[in-house]
Design an enzyme around this catalytic site. Structure first.
Site, PDB file in Angstrom:
ATOM      1  N   ASP A   7       0.947  -1.340   0.013  1.00  0.00           N
ATOM      2  CA  ASP A   7      -0.129  -0.061  -0.118  1.00  0.00           C
ATOM      3  C   ASP A   7       1.046   1.178   0.226  1.00  0.00           C
ATOM      4  O   ASP A   7       1.521   1.660   1.245  1.00  0.00           O
ATOM      5  CB  ASP A   7      -0.825   0.122   1.225  1.00  0.00           C
ATOM      6  CG  ASP A   7      -1.785   1.175   1.311  1.00  0.00           C
ATOM      7  OD1 ASP A   7      -2.278   1.565   0.159  1.00  0.00           O
ATOM      8  OD2 ASP A   7      -2.113   1.949   2.301  1.00  0.00           O
ATOM      9  N   GLU A  66      -1.293  -1.442  -5.047  1.00  0.00           N
ATOM     10  CA  GLU A  66      -2.552  -0.670  -5.222  1.00  0.00           C
ATOM     11  C   GLU A  66      -2.209   0.371  -6.314  1.00  0.00           C
ATOM     12  O   GLU A  66      -1.153   0.910  -6.316  1.00  0.00           O
ATOM     13  CB  GLU A  66      -3.032   0.162  -3.960  1.00  0.00           C
ATOM     14  CG  GLU A  66      -4.254   0.805  -4.076  1.00  0.00           C
ATOM     15  CD  GLU A  66      -4.927   1.334  -2.795  1.00  0.00           C
ATOM     16  OE1 GLU A  66      -5.654   2.091  -2.926  1.00  0.00           O
ATOM     17  OE2 GLU A  66      -4.461   0.844  -1.872  1.00  0.00           O
ATOM     18  N   ASP A 138      -2.431   1.154   7.351  1.00  0.00           N
ATOM     19  CA  ASP A 138      -1.599   1.073   6.216  1.00  0.00           C
ATOM     20  C   ASP A 138      -1.177  -0.499   6.062  1.00  0.00           C
ATOM     21  O   ASP A 138      -1.022  -1.056   4.921  1.00  0.00           O
ATOM     22  CB  ASP A 138      -0.174   1.795   6.350  1.00  0.00           C
ATOM     23  CG  ASP A 138      -0.823   3.304   6.147  1.00  0.00           C
ATOM     24  OD1 ASP A 138      -1.380   3.660   5.401  1.00  0.00           O
ATOM     25  OD2 ASP A 138      -0.397   3.972   7.058  1.00  0.00           O
TER      26      ASP A 138
END
Length: 172
Positions: A7, A66, A138
């Site tokens: 991420d 992502e 996160d």
């Protein structure tokens, strides 16, 4: 198979490592690369080094990250894209295949709806990986990226198996 999910962020980059053992997905590790530094170049170097260290430590066979989403602030989106780039370069330098997923795809795969809230993602990551506690946001997002990739890979394998059965039937 070991999967590393990322991420990305220019200040905090989450990572999550899971493994597929037969039909079960198991937690290996997760955490955050906390980036310090005044310049963007310094921060990008830390992301690259941090992801490279994680790759060396856990030896993943798959890498998932992502995708950038366009936020209201174009400057933030640019920095996020550069953070992604640093992480992707670390993966490609280790000769890992790179898979990219949108936030919507990740939430859909983990929670069942693309508009899920962060707390829902954290809860489902905890549940799916049978974690004793809720992971930091996160890290949970990075684990969700890895879970999304695992589910996507498994679906593609099932589809390929069904397609080969269909082809064999037609050849008879």
């Amino acid at each position: 198979m070991i999967i590393l999910g990322i991420d990305p962020g220019s200040r905090v980059t989450g990572y999550g490592v899971i493994a597929r053992r037969q039909t079960k997905l198991v937690y290996v590790a997760s955490g955050c690369i906390r980036i310090k530094g005044d310049t963007l170049a310094e921060r990008l170097a830390q992301i690259y080094t941090g992801v490279s260290d994680i790759v060396r430590q856990f030896q993943p066979e798959q890498f998932a990250i992502e995708q950038v989403f366009m936020a209201k602030n174009p400057d933030s989106a640019l920095k996020l894209g550069q953070a992604r780039g640093a992480a992707i370069v670390a993966a490609t330098q280790a000769q890992l295949p790179v898979a990219e997923y949108s936030a919507r795809q990740i939430k859909q795969a983990v929670v069942g709806k693309g508009g899920a809230e962060k707390a829902q993602v954290q809860h489902m990551v905890k549940h799916l990986l049978q974690l004793p506690g809720t992971p930091q946001a996160d890290a949970a997002d990075a684990l969700a990226v890895a879970l999304c990739h695992a589910h996507t890979e498994q679906s593609l394998i099932r589809l390929a198996g069904q397609a080969s059965k269909t082809v064999r039937r037609r050849l008879r």
